[in-house]
Design a protein around this motif. Sequence first.
Motif, PDB file in Angstrom:
ATOM      1  N   HIS A 357     -10.134   8.437 -12.559  1.00  0.00           N
ATOM      2  CA  HIS A 357     -11.531   8.761 -12.285  1.00  0.00           C
ATOM      3  C   HIS A 357     -11.596  10.065 -11.476  1.00  0.00           C
ATOM      4  N   PRO A 358     -12.591  10.923 -11.720  1.00  0.00           N
ATOM      5  CA  PRO A 358     -12.658  12.200 -11.006  1.00  0.00           C
ATOM      6  C   PRO A 358     -12.865  12.074  -9.498  1.00  0.00           C
ATOM      7  N   ASP A 359     -13.215  10.894  -9.021  1.00  0.00           N
ATOM      8  CA  ASP A 359     -13.382  10.712  -7.574  1.00  0.00           C
ATOM      9  C   ASP A 359     -12.115  10.199  -6.897  1.00  0.00           C
ATOM     10  N   CYS A 360     -11.138   9.766  -7.674  1.00  0.00           N
ATOM     11  CA  CYS A 360      -9.899   9.231  -7.097  1.00  0.00           C
ATOM     12  C   CYS A 360      -9.031  10.381  -6.561  1.00  0.00           C
ATOM     13  N   GLU A 361      -8.450  10.173  -5.397  1.00  0.00           N
ATOM     14  CA  GLU A 361      -7.642  11.215  -4.779  1.00  0.00           C
ATOM     15  C   GLU A 361      -6.161  11.008  -5.061  1.00  0.00           C
ATOM     16  N   CYS A 362      -5.492  12.078  -5.416  1.00  0.00           N
ATOM     17  CA  CYS A 362      -4.046  12.055  -5.652  1.00  0.00           C
ATOM     18  C   CYS A 362      -3.520  13.486  -5.543  1.00  0.00           C
ATOM     19  N   GLU A 363      -2.234  13.668  -5.796  1.00  0.00           N
ATOM     20  CA  GLU A 363      -1.629  14.987  -5.677  1.00  0.00           C
ATOM     21  C   GLU A 363      -2.186  15.924  -6.753  1.00  0.00           C
ATOM     22  N   VAL A 364      -2.237  17.203  -6.440  1.00  0.00           N
ATOM     23  CA  VAL A 364      -2.778  18.185  -7.381  1.00  0.00           C
ATOM     24  C   VAL A 364      -2.002  18.165  -8.689  1.00  0.00           C
ATOM     25  N   ALA A 365      -0.683  18.062  -8.611  1.00  0.00           N
ATOM     26  CA  ALA A 365       0.145  18.039  -9.825  1.00  0.00           C
ATOM     27  C   ALA A 365      -0.228  16.870 -10.725  1.00  0.00           C
TER      28      ALA A 365
END
Length: 411
Positions: A357-365
Amino acid sequence: KETKMSTFSFDMLDALEQIPKDISAAIRQTLRDFTDIHLRKVTEFYRPRIQEAIEECVEAVSLEILKEVNSNEHCYRDIQQLVRDRRQQEAAKRLLDTVMESGAQTARVMWENFVKRKVTNPKLRKILQEIESKGASLPMEVSWSLMQPTVSNYLKEIQVQHKTFLHDKNVNQLVKVTGGKKVEFTLDERYTEQIIVLSDRGQSVARLGLRVRGKRREEGRRTVIKSQNEVIRIGQLFRSSFGKSSLCGTAVVSGPAGIGKTTMIQKIVHDWADGKIYQQFQFVLPFRFRDLNDIKGRTSVRKLVLNSYPHFGNRIEQLWNEPQGLLFILDSLEEFKEKIDFTNSQRNALTESQCFHPDCECEVADIVRCLIQQKVLKGCSVLVTARSTELESLAEADINLWAEIVGFLKE
């Protein structure tokens, strides 16, 4: 020995009997199954590639087609003269114009001619293989690919603002001149159209030595390129017949340093903002990998977009509702410091699940990988540029279209 020879001969005869009498039966049936309207749509869809494919044999093709349908000789004489004048591109266009104006029967005669020529014409063969592979679903795919998005009144204002922002940002270009001084030119003044050719998965097109001196040698190189590779324009990387799918997916355009990949991106963004290309996309969102290096820690697609384009504000939520209207551009993969792993390794299982989902946060890679692989905002399109040396890292990715810039040659 006689028994073995006899057995071998009978086995060979049995095998030969299994070979279809008409190896083109499948594509002929596919073309016959198209209604006249659907065949016209398919012909228009493939027209740019057909025109290029028949340029070198347009005189013979036109003679056979026009003779079959008892067309007047005036068109054929025009085509003959254009070929004599070495204007094969115009001759091919003239023939296709005539076919499209003459009706469905002439179009069917043309396609039958292409089926007969596919053995000796690899470009026509590739087109026919794609049509056979997609079969009855192709006309619907064509219709969907050509549909213009309906922008809601809620987003119309922000779209105008976004286009103005991108236009102003890309209308000029700083160029280094002698002495290291930078001079500003308009993009239209400096832009020279590149030769972009389709390439194979994760592989660079063989070096063709395009940067040579002398007009005749350059014309010779151009002939070699066009005979061996399909040339693609910047406005055909998406929603065209060139990719595996004409609806969505990722396109990769590679090339050596200094060949103009970033300038190409600037031109695409500028022309979209001016309403010249890719109007099937509601929003084009360009990013540079060197800027993504500055992001520390975890982030989300939402934050990436708002950090670069704050004018979306709280309306950004509406973008996620129609991902097929979004084109993400990721420029210069070689500048990215992080490694992107496209293999289905267990290491990515957890982080990948957090990027749905576009709101989920994770590493840029991981965000980059999930955009390219359609794991987040499924249905969007992504354009990646990279040096040819970086193609190996993308070889395991699910790429819709591979292309390479091989030089600068004016028509």
